[in-house]
Design a protein around this motif. Structure first.
Motif, mmCIF file in Angstrom:
data_model
loop_
_atom_site.group_PDB
_atom_site.id
_atom_site.type_symbol
_atom_site.label_atom_id
_atom_site.label_comp_id
_atom_site.label_asym_id
_atom_site.label_seq_id
_atom_site.Cartn_x
_atom_site.Cartn_y
_atom_site.Cartn_z
ATOM 1 N N LEU A 30 -3.796 13.754 10.582
ATOM 2 C CA LEU A 30 -3.704 13.145 8.931
ATOM 3 C C LEU A 30 -3.202 11.849 9.172
ATOM 4 C CD1 LEU A 30 -3.921 13.708 5.811
ATOM 5 C CD2 LEU A 30 -1.587 14.700 6.249
ATOM 6 N N ILE A 31 -3.889 11.168 8.288
ATOM 7 C CA ILE A 31 -3.345 9.625 8.101
ATOM 8 C C ILE A 31 -3.084 9.561 6.611
ATOM 9 C CG2 ILE A 31 -3.887 7.038 8.047
ATOM 10 C CD1 ILE A 31 -5.666 7.614 10.505
ATOM 11 N N LEU A 32 -1.835 9.292 6.336
ATOM 12 C CA LEU A 32 -1.472 9.107 5.067
ATOM 13 C C LEU A 32 -1.498 7.682 4.598
ATOM 14 C CD1 LEU A 32 1.743 11.398 4.401
ATOM 15 C CD2 LEU A 32 -0.664 11.602 3.562
ATOM 16 N N LEU A 33 -2.037 7.391 3.426
ATOM 17 C CA LEU A 33 -2.282 5.962 2.936
ATOM 18 C C LEU A 33 -1.747 5.804 1.599
ATOM 19 C CD1 LEU A 33 -6.251 5.583 3.709
ATOM 20 C CD2 LEU A 33 -4.163 4.779 5.201
ATOM 21 N N ILE A 44 -4.157 -1.398 -0.210
ATOM 22 C CA ILE A 44 -4.807 -0.029 0.129
ATOM 23 C C ILE A 44 -6.190 -0.124 0.676
ATOM 24 C CG2 ILE A 44 -5.544 0.422 -2.288
ATOM 25 C CD1 ILE A 44 -4.651 3.157 0.247
ATOM 26 N N ASP A 45 -6.913 -1.314 0.186
ATOM 27 C CA ASP A 45 -8.282 -1.706 0.644
ATOM 28 C C ASP A 45 -8.217 -2.072 2.008
ATOM 29 O OD1 ASP A 45 -9.398 -0.880 -1.871
ATOM 30 O OD2 ASP A 45 -9.564 -2.904 -2.604
ATOM 31 N N LEU A 46 -7.257 -2.921 2.495
ATOM 32 C CA LEU A 46 -7.091 -3.147 3.988
ATOM 33 C C LEU A 46 -6.935 -2.035 4.627
ATOM 34 C CD1 LEU A 46 -5.030 -6.664 3.289
ATOM 35 C CD2 LEU A 46 -7.287 -6.276 4.340
ATOM 36 N N MET A 61 -8.011 11.776 5.946
ATOM 37 C CA MET A 61 -7.224 10.600 5.387
ATOM 38 C C MET A 61 -6.686 11.183 4.041
ATOM 39 S SD MET A 61 -8.820 7.066 6.768
ATOM 40 C CE MET A 61 -10.491 7.778 6.152
ATOM 41 N N VAL A 62 -5.637 10.826 3.659
ATOM 42 C CA VAL A 62 -5.291 11.250 2.113
ATOM 43 C C VAL A 62 -4.462 10.021 1.679
ATOM 44 C CG1 VAL A 62 -3.663 12.697 0.762
ATOM 45 C CG2 VAL A 62 -4.987 13.624 2.661
ATOM 46 N N GLU A 63 -4.829 9.758 0.577
ATOM 47 C CA GLU A 63 -4.189 8.624 -0.240
ATOM 48 C C GLU A 63 -3.041 9.265 -1.330
ATOM 49 O OE1 GLU A 63 -6.625 5.847 -2.239
ATOM 50 O OE2 GLU A 63 -8.062 5.608 -0.068
ATOM 51 N N PHE A 64 -1.977 8.498 -1.484
ATOM 52 C CA PHE A 64 -0.929 9.158 -2.268
ATOM 53 C C PHE A 64 -0.431 7.939 -3.062
ATOM 54 C CE2 PHE A 64 1.341 7.914 1.456
ATOM 55 C CZ PHE A 64 2.638 7.553 1.081
ATOM 56 N N GLU A 84 14.731 7.361 -1.023
ATOM 57 C CA GLU A 84 14.955 8.790 -1.122
ATOM 58 C C GLU A 84 13.530 9.315 -1.554
ATOM 59 O OE1 GLU A 84 16.041 12.599 -0.254
ATOM 60 O OE2 GLU A 84 17.498 10.873 0.179
ATOM 61 N N ALA A 85 13.194 8.474 -2.596
ATOM 62 C CA ALA A 85 11.935 9.011 -3.437
ATOM 63 C C ALA A 85 10.834 8.929 -2.569
ATOM 64 C CB ALA A 85 11.766 8.231 -4.758
ATOM 65 N N ILE A 86 10.774 8.111 -1.640
ATOM 66 C CA ILE A 86 9.621 7.913 -0.708
ATOM 67 C C ILE A 86 9.729 9.249 0.255
ATOM 68 C CG2 ILE A 86 8.475 6.718 1.155
ATOM 69 C CD1 ILE A 86 9.606 4.064 -0.362
ATOM 70 N N ALA A 87 10.706 9.527 0.760
ATOM 71 C CA ALA A 87 11.117 10.653 1.732
ATOM 72 C C ALA A 87 10.638 11.902 0.915
ATOM 73 C CB ALA A 87 12.395 10.840 1.912
ATOM 74 N N ASP A 88 10.953 12.047 -0.431
ATOM 75 C CA ASP A 88 10.456 13.202 -1.035
ATOM 76 C C ASP A 88 8.989 13.199 -1.461
ATOM 77 O OD1 ASP A 88 13.087 13.854 -1.457
ATOM 78 O OD2 ASP A 88 13.198 12.896 -3.534
ATOM 79 N N THR A 89 8.263 11.933 -1.410
ATOM 80 C CA THR A 89 6.723 12.091 -1.441
ATOM 81 C C THR A 89 6.051 12.461 0.031
ATOM 82 O OG1 THR A 89 7.130 10.170 -3.013
ATOM 83 C CG2 THR A 89 4.869 10.498 -2.101
ATOM 84 N N TRP A 90 6.852 11.762 0.945
ATOM 85 C CA TRP A 90 6.147 12.142 2.148
ATOM 86 C C TRP A 90 6.512 14.111 2.433
ATOM 87 C CZ3 TRP A 90 8.474 8.573 6.341
ATOM 88 C CH2 TRP A 90 8.032 7.034 6.355
ATOM 89 N N ARG A 91 7.560 14.276 2.268
ATOM 90 C CA ARG A 91 7.755 15.748 2.326
ATOM 91 C C ARG A 91 6.686 16.423 1.675
ATOM 92 N NH1 ARG A 91 12.439 15.421 0.524
ATOM 93 N NH2 ARG A 91 13.383 14.838 2.449
ATOM 94 N N ALA A 92 6.543 16.087 0.103
ATOM 95 C CA ALA A 92 5.282 16.968 -0.343
ATOM 96 C C ALA A 92 4.302 16.858 0.085
ATOM 97 C CB ALA A 92 5.478 16.420 -2.096
ATOM 98 N N GLN A 93 3.786 15.488 0.671
ATOM 99 C CA GLN A 93 2.402 15.517 1.320
ATOM 100 C C GLN A 93 2.368 16.329 2.433
ATOM 101 O OE1 GLN A 93 -0.288 13.798 0.007
ATOM 102 N NE2 GLN A 93 1.077 13.388 -1.887
#
Length: 255
Positions: A30-33, A44-46, A61-64, A84-93
């Motif tokens: 998985l690649i997270l974008l 994101i286009d790049l 590939m998953v965009e978030f 911390e908010a980014i870590a929570d987002t990664w964790r959810a993904q």
């Protein structure tokens, strides 16, 4: 177990990727974008363009949507909350898309070790008990891209280099004892606070991209040109990604 690969992708040009980076991307499950809002939509286009250029395997590939930092409070506290908010987002993904574990890749501008917090955010996941193994694939930094674009050496002969931020340069002035200073993460022309006498600047924006912009010269002459060009570019693209190097002539003691 999550095998997290933080992959340095340079400044957005697929040619900046190393063979190791290409192999890591193709070996991922998985690649997270991350999406950073409409004003920075071409970031994101790049990332999409890079994936299209180098992926030969059927990698998911998953965009978030990336959380936005609060710009109203104290800087360091706001950054900690943002991380911390980014870590929570990664964790959810991860829970949603890799519930049984696997290999996850994140594409990091420049190099993950230099003025980038992706490694610190990954550490938050480890501290929270997520079984995660972190691997770093180094990339071309904006500093390397800048010196290459101007065809200059980074350091003076046998001399050191100080790397700092626009925020610190504006707050503290020219670093004590430094002859060569590289400034990153400058939101607003901090070079304007520097005494221009004897100082030369090499500046670059969107390095390695089709709309790369370069300026250099004595600071007194180049600073107004850079400020004006920076404003034009921000108006045209909605964001500016730039870096600059300044070098002072050595002041020799009178004989």
């Amino acid at each position: 177990m999550i095998s997290l690969h933080l992959i340095g992708i340079g400044t957005g040009n697929p040619d900046h990727l190393t063979a190791q980076a290409v192999a890591a991307m193709n070996g991922a499950d998985l690649i997270l974008l991350p999406r950073k809002g409409s004003a920075k939509s071409d970031l994101i286009d790049l990332r999409r363009h890079i994936c299209a250029a180098v992926l030969t395997a059927p990698v998911r590939m998953v965009e978030f949507d990336l959380p936005v930092r609060d710009a109203t409070g104290p800087y360091l506290a706001a950054v900690q909350d943002w991380h911390e908010a980014i870590a929570d987002t990664w964790r959810a993904q991860i829970a949603l898309h890799l519930p049984q574990g696997g290999t996850l890749a994140l594409l990091v501008w420049g190099d993950p070790s230099l003025y980038d917090s992706t490694l610190r955010i990954a550490e938050r996941l480890k501290r929270d008990g997520l079984p995660i193994d972190v691997h770093v694939v180094p990339g071309i930094t904006s500093i390397q891209a800048l010196t290459a674009a101007h065809a200059i050496p980074l350091n003076p002969l046998a001399g050191p280099v100080t790397i700092t931020t626009g925020r610190l340069l504006r707050a503290q002035g020219w670093p004590q004892g430094a002859d060569t200073v590289v400034v990153m993460l400058d939101a607003g022309c901090a070079f304007e606070v520097v005494e221009p006498q004897g100082t030369t600047i090499w500046w670059g924006a969107y390095l390695g991209m089709a709309h790369q912009a370069l300026e250099h010269g004595p600071l007194a002459e180049a600073a107004p040109r850079i400020a004006a060009r920076r404003a034009e570019l921000r108006a045209a693209y909605g964001w500016v990604m730039d870096v600059y190097l300044m070098r002072r002539e050595k002041v020799r003691d009178a004989q």
